[in-house]
Design an enzyme around this catalytic site. Structure first.
Site, PDB file in Angstrom:
ATOM      1  N   LYS A   1      19.750  32.661 -23.308  1.00 52.75           N
ATOM      2  CA  LYS A   1      19.605  31.434 -22.634  1.00 52.75           C
ATOM      3  C   LYS A   1      19.045  31.369 -21.513  1.00 52.75           C
ATOM      4  CE  LYS A   1      23.985  29.829 -25.023  1.00 52.75           C
ATOM      5  NZ  LYS A   1      25.420  29.289 -24.924  1.00 52.75           N
TER       6      LYS A   1
ATOM      7  N   ASN B   1      20.268  25.983 -24.468  1.00 52.92           N
ATOM      8  CA  ASN B   1      20.740  26.597 -25.668  1.00 52.92           C
ATOM      9  C   ASN B   1      19.898  25.901 -26.979  1.00 52.92           C
ATOM     10  OD1 ASN B   1      21.692  23.810 -25.581  1.00 52.92           O
ATOM     11  ND2 ASN B   1      23.443  24.367 -26.664  1.00 52.92           N
TER      12      ASN B   1
ATOM     13  N   ASP C   1      25.109  22.732 -24.651  1.00 49.01           N
ATOM     14  CA  ASP C   1      26.593  23.160 -23.982  1.00 49.01           C
ATOM     15  C   ASP C   1      27.189  22.296 -23.361  1.00 49.01           C
ATOM     16  OD1 ASP C   1      26.218  25.288 -25.647  1.00 49.01           O
ATOM     17  OD2 ASP C   1      25.459  26.527 -23.935  1.00 49.01           O
TER      18      ASP C   1
ATOM     19  N   ALA D   1      31.622  33.974 -15.714  1.00 47.96           N
ATOM     20  CA  ALA D   1      30.654  33.171 -14.878  1.00 47.96           C
ATOM     21  C   ALA D   1      29.154  33.492 -15.597  1.00 47.96           C
ATOM     22  CB  ALA D   1      30.806  33.802 -13.496  1.00 47.96           C
TER      23      ALA D   1
ATOM     24  N   THR E   1      33.125  40.127 -12.058  1.00 50.93           N
ATOM     25  CA  THR E   1      31.985  40.445 -10.797  1.00 50.93           C
ATOM     26  C   THR E   1      31.931  39.206 -10.156  1.00 50.93           C
ATOM     27  OG1 THR E   1      30.646  41.458 -12.788  1.00 50.93           O
ATOM     28  CG2 THR E   1      29.667  41.038 -10.603  1.00 50.93           C
TER      29      THR E   1
ATOM     30  N   ILE F   1      36.640  28.838 -25.280  1.00 45.60           N
ATOM     31  CA  ILE F   1      35.192  28.570 -26.302  1.00 45.60           C
ATOM     32  C   ILE F   1      35.152  29.469 -27.142  1.00 45.60           C
ATOM     33  CG2 ILE F   1      34.545  27.596 -23.791  1.00 45.60           C
ATOM     34  CD1 ILE F   1      32.250  29.772 -24.061  1.00 45.60           C
TER      35      ILE F   1
ATOM     36  N   GLY G   1      37.115  27.029 -29.731  1.00 44.01           N
ATOM     37  CA  GLY G   1      35.893  26.502 -29.519  1.00 44.01           C
ATOM     38  C   GLY G   1      35.033  25.740 -30.571  1.00 44.01           C
TER      39      GLY G   1
HETATM   40  P1  ATR Z   1      28.264  33.755 -22.179  1.00 43.81           P
HETATM   41  O1  ATR Z   1      26.733  33.242 -21.966  1.00 43.81           O
HETATM   42  O2  ATR Z   1      28.907  33.332 -23.315  1.00 43.81           O
HETATM   43  O3  ATR Z   1      29.239  33.210 -20.974  1.00 43.81           O
HETATM   44  P2  ATR Z   1      28.137  36.392 -20.931  1.00 43.81           P
HETATM   45  O4  ATR Z   1      27.066  35.843 -19.944  1.00 43.81           O
HETATM   46  O5  ATR Z   1      27.879  37.533 -21.474  1.00 43.81           O
HETATM   47  O6  ATR Z   1      28.267  35.130 -22.107  1.00 43.81           O
HETATM   48  O7  ATR Z   1      29.637  36.097 -20.225  1.00 43.81           O
HETATM   49  C1  ATR Z   1      30.746  36.939 -20.548  1.00 43.81           C
HETATM   50  C2  ATR Z   1      31.768  36.761 -19.653  1.00 43.81           C
HETATM   51  O8  ATR Z   1      32.808  37.584 -20.011  1.00 43.81           O
HETATM   52  C3  ATR Z   1      31.130  37.203 -18.049  1.00 43.81           C
HETATM   53  O9  ATR Z   1      32.086  36.504 -17.213  1.00 43.81           O
HETATM   54  C4  ATR Z   1      31.809  38.755 -18.131  1.00 43.81           C
HETATM   55  O10 ATR Z   1      32.003  39.154 -16.678  1.00 43.81           O
HETATM   56  P3  ATR Z   1      30.924  39.781 -15.670  1.00 43.81           P
HETATM   57  O11 ATR Z   1      30.197  38.891 -15.194  1.00 43.81           O
HETATM   58  O12 ATR Z   1      31.743  40.680 -14.920  1.00 43.81           O
HETATM   59  O13 ATR Z   1      30.190  40.647 -16.805  1.00 43.81           O
HETATM   60  C5  ATR Z   1      33.029  38.587 -18.778  1.00 43.81           C
HETATM   61  N1  ATR Z   1      33.391  39.790 -19.459  1.00 43.81           N
HETATM   62  C6  ATR Z   1      32.876  40.487 -20.506  1.00 43.81           C
HETATM   63  N2  ATR Z   1      33.641  41.574 -20.653  1.00 43.81           N
HETATM   64  C7  ATR Z   1      34.760  41.470 -19.820  1.00 43.81           C
HETATM   65  C8  ATR Z   1      35.707  42.439 -19.744  1.00 43.81           C
HETATM   66  N3  ATR Z   1      36.034  43.958 -20.094  1.00 43.81           N
HETATM   67  N4  ATR Z   1      36.695  42.212 -18.588  1.00 43.81           N
HETATM   68  C9  ATR Z   1      36.558  41.144 -17.846  1.00 43.81           C
HETATM   69  N5  ATR Z   1      35.563  40.236 -18.080  1.00 43.81           N
HETATM   70  C10 ATR Z   1      34.645  40.650 -18.953  1.00 43.81           C
END
Ligand code: ATR
Length: 273
Positions: free
Chosen positions: A66, A87, A103, A129, A153, A213, A236
């Site tokens: 994206k 998107n 979105d 995030a 994070t 979602i 979602g």
């Molecule tokens: P999207 O575009 O659908 O938002 P993404 O950018 O991959 O997808 O975001 C996934 C989210 O899930 C992120 O906030 C990620 O946290 P990080 O920014 O720390 O990577 C979170 N996420 C993924 N796996 C996780 C886990 N095992 N525990 C906690 N948060 C997780």
């Protein structure tokens, strides 16, 4: 010549977008086909170049492309530029692509279908995030809500709060989640935890809305837990169909019927669980 559209991502095999769009294309009598196109990270530009040579009309863009899609596009709507992610792409008559973000509107349509409650001045917890959270936080801020962004994070939550969350946004780590929930009116979950079969532990909801979602197997464990804890739950699918309808309108200047698409997606998701 049959026009080509599609969704570009990795993975895309389980996407419901081809089903939604092909049914709208048939209903509208349009000579076009919508395909799921698997494209690995780093391959978006050459893929779009090849698809443009095939006369493709437009695409939905999903994970992990994206942000890259916005960078590649020659033009972008103010909303896509502000969110920092696209998107939807529409081919420009002059060549190249126009970037859009549906979105944002898909989320607002889905939220409205769940609750007539005005979210202005309400504290809303956004979990995550990533790209989807960016569109959602921008939509919440535009509607006057106060987002609290919690993420594994924390630096990403902080950056998102500062960029798009408005002056009253707060941020923190997921560890704060359980305690912070007392202060919020609703929760929007964008974490991809459910794809790994995990879920966040929640305190009692007291009829507040928990909006995930994700849908299908990816949302099941979290939504079952939320429901057990007394949350009003929503997956979602409404947002998926809402963003799809907004993309269809961008490509064809025609508004498709969303309720039959929602019903069909829900039926398929329930059948495959
Ligand atoms: P999207 O575009 O659908 O938002 P993404 O950018 O991959 O997808 O975001 C996934 C989210 O899930 C992120 O906030 C990620 O946290 P990080 O920014 O720390 O990577 C979170 N996420 C993924 N796996 C996780 C886990 N095992 N525990 C906690 N948060 C997780």
């Amino acid at each position: 010549m049959t026009a080509l559209l599609g969704v570009i991502g990795d993975p895309v095999v389980h996407s419901l977008s081809p089903l939604i769009h092909n049914s709208w294309l048939r209903s509208a009598g349009l000579d076009a086909v919508y395909e799921a196109l698997q494209v690995a990270r780093g391959d978006l530009q050459p893929s779009l170049d090849a698809l443009e040579r095939r006369g493709a009309l437009g695409f939905n863009i999903t994970l992990p492309h994206k942000q890259e899609a916005l960078k590649i596009a020659q033009k972008a709507t103010p909303i896509a530029a502000k969110i920092g992610a696209a998107n939807t792409l529409k081919r420009l008559s002059t060549g190249g692509w126009q970037a859009e973000n549906t979105d944002y509107s898909g989320f607002l349509t889905a939220l409205k279908a769940q609750s007539e409650q005005d979210i202005a001045s309400k504290n809303v917890l956004v979990l995550g995030a990533g790209g989807a959270a960016r569109a959602i936080v921008h939509a919440l801020t535009e509607k006057g809500a106060y987002p609290l962004i919690l993420n594994r994070t924390v630096d990403k939550a902080k950056a998102l709060a500062k960029e798009l969350g408005g002056p009253d946004a707060r941020y923190g780590s997921l560890e704060a989640c359980y305690d912070e929930i007392a202060s919020v009116s609703l929760i929007i979950n964008t974490l991809s935890l459910g794809h790994q079969g995990k879920y966040l532990d929640l305190p009692r909801g007291g009829e507040r809305l928990f909006f995930d979602i994700s849908y299908g197997a990816a949302a099941k464990a979290q939504l079952t837990h939320a429901s057990t804890m007394g949350w009003r739950i929503c997956d979602g699918i409404d947002m998926l169909v809402g963003q799809a309808a907004a993309s269809f309108e961008i490509w064809f200047e025609s508004v498709p019927e969303t309720q039959p698409a929602i019903d069909r997606c829900r039926h398929i998701v329930e059948k495959t669980q």
